[in-house]
Motif scaffolding. Structure first.
Motif, PDB file in Angstrom:
ATOM      1  N   UNK A   1       2.653  29.111  31.353  1.00 36.43           N
ATOM      2  CA  UNK A   1       2.307  28.935  32.746  1.00 36.43           C
ATOM      3  C   UNK A   1       3.447  28.231  33.461  1.00 36.43           C
ATOM      4  N   UNK A   2       4.069  28.919  34.421  1.00 33.91           N
ATOM      5  CA  UNK A   2       5.231  28.380  35.133  1.00 33.91           C
ATOM      6  C   UNK A   2       4.824  27.798  36.479  1.00 33.91           C
ATOM      7  N   UNK A   3       5.295  26.593  36.775  1.00 32.69           N
ATOM      8  CA  UNK A   3       4.963  25.874  38.009  1.00 32.69           C
ATOM      9  C   UNK A   3       3.448  25.806  38.217  1.00 32.69           C
ATOM     10  N   UNK A   4       2.772  25.372  37.169  1.00 33.52           N
ATOM     11  CA  UNK A   4       1.308  25.322  37.172  1.00 33.52           C
ATOM     12  C   UNK A   4       0.773  24.428  38.286  1.00 33.52           C
ATOM     13  N   UNK A   5       1.481  23.357  38.617  1.00 33.91           N
ATOM     14  CA  UNK A   5       1.014  22.434  39.655  1.00 33.91           C
ATOM     15  C   UNK A   5       0.924  23.101  41.021  1.00 33.91           C
ATOM     16  N   UNK A   6       1.534  24.275  41.187  1.00 35.97           N
ATOM     17  CA  UNK A   6       1.516  24.981  42.471  1.00 35.97           C
ATOM     18  C   UNK A   6       0.558  26.171  42.464  1.00 35.97           C
ATOM     19  N   UNK A   7      -0.193  26.347  41.396  1.00 32.36           N
ATOM     20  CA  UNK A   7      -1.205  27.397  41.376  1.00 32.36           C
ATOM     21  C   UNK A   7      -2.379  26.971  42.261  1.00 32.36           C
ATOM     22  N   UNK A   8      -3.037  27.937  42.864  1.00 33.23           N
ATOM     23  CA  UNK A   8      -4.165  27.621  43.732  1.00 33.23           C
ATOM     24  C   UNK A   8      -5.335  27.020  42.967  1.00 33.23           C
ATOM     25  N   UNK A   9      -5.600  27.538  41.791  1.00 36.42           N
ATOM     26  CA  UNK A   9      -6.741  27.046  41.017  1.00 36.42           C
ATOM     27  C   UNK A   9      -6.411  27.088  39.525  1.00 36.42           C
TER      28      UNK A   9
END
Length: 288
Positions: free
Chosen positions: A141-149
């Protein structure tokens, strides 16, 4: 060095950041540090542009080429990033040193390898929901902190990754605020309350962020530390060099001298990574 890293360095090329020429893929300081400390479950809060995703893409490509029945999945936070990552994998395969790999199918999101019955899927968060019938052996999972949910998306996708065997998970991101799902996941890993191993990648540890300077330039910087930028404290507490201070000044100028933004994008501590202010969280994480 893992066997996969040895194959990466012997067979893959990357583009040099300065000359844009194809050069052999030699792990940089951050990639080598990560490779030496891998776990089956890895959570990686980090400073920007250290090559973590490139390393994982190369690692998963090696798995698809060498290990039977590999099902590698990489999910990014935005379409443009997804396209860049797919192009990176295609670049590895097109420029490999040695016999060209046999590819059965190549689309905008998927590459298949008939000799190993391998599959590499690269997609955007939310674009595909993984069901009970799916099997994943390697997940990033790349840049998980920027995923919507991220809680919902990963809650589904990671159920397809068996906890048995040598299956690997990487959850990587720069910070995006305190109190988020990714922040809590990192805290739990740091406390030893989850199966994930915490790899915090600060910016001063990355060799490329120490710019080359002449002795005169270095002396000028160290003789005129800027208190309003917190430079004396950085030198005293973290042994920051003149070249690192110059890198920091360049990036700050690009960010309109926003210190909070720099600390989030280029953290030196976990607290800065998430722009958190909880001394309880900071002390507990730094004790591990």
């Amino acid at each position: 060095m893992t066997p996969e890293a040895a194959i990466i360095q012997s067979m893959f090329f990357v583009q040099d950041k300065i000359t844009r020429q194809d050069v052999p893929f030699h792990l940089n300081t951050t990639q080598a540090r990560l490779d030496d400390n891998l776990s089956l479950r890895n959570v990686i809060p980090k400073a920007r542009q250290q090559g973590v995703t490139t390393y994982v893409l190369a690692r998963f490509t090696v798995m698809c080429l060498t290990r039977q029945n590999t099902r590698a999945v990489v999910i990014s936070h935005e379409r443009e990033s997804t396209e860049r990552m797919l192009a990176t994998v295609q670049y590895f395969l097109a420029n490999i040193r040695g016999p060209k790999p046999v590819i059965e199918h190549s689309s905008k999101s998927e590459i298949t390898f008939p000799k190993t019955n391998g599959m590499f899927y690269i997609g955007t968060a939310g674009a595909k929901k993984f069901g009970r019938g799916d099997t994943i052996t390697h997940f990033h999972g790349s840049e998980v902190a920027y995923w919507d949910n991220p809680k919902e998306l990963l809650g589904g996708a990671l159920q397809a990754v068996s906890i048995l065997g040598r299956n690997e998970v990487f959850l990587e991101s720069t910070g995006n605020g305190a109190g988020t799902w990714y922040h809590r996941t990192c805290i739990d890993a740091g406390r030893g309350r989850s199966p994930y191993k915490l790899h915090f990648l600060d910016w001063p540890s990355f060799a490329e962020y120490d710019l080359p300077l002449s002795p005169v330039q270095a002396h000028e910087i160290m003789s005129n530390l800027q208190e309003e930028l917190g430079e004396p404290e950085l030198v005293e507490l973290h042994n920051i060099t003149a070249g690192q201070l110059m890198f920091r000044r360049v990036k700050l100028s690009e960010m309109d001298w926003d210190l909070d933004l720099f600390r989030q994008e280029y953290p030196i501590t976990l607290d800065e990574c998430f722009r958190a202010r909880s001394e309880e969280h900071t002390s507990e994480l730094q004790s591990h």
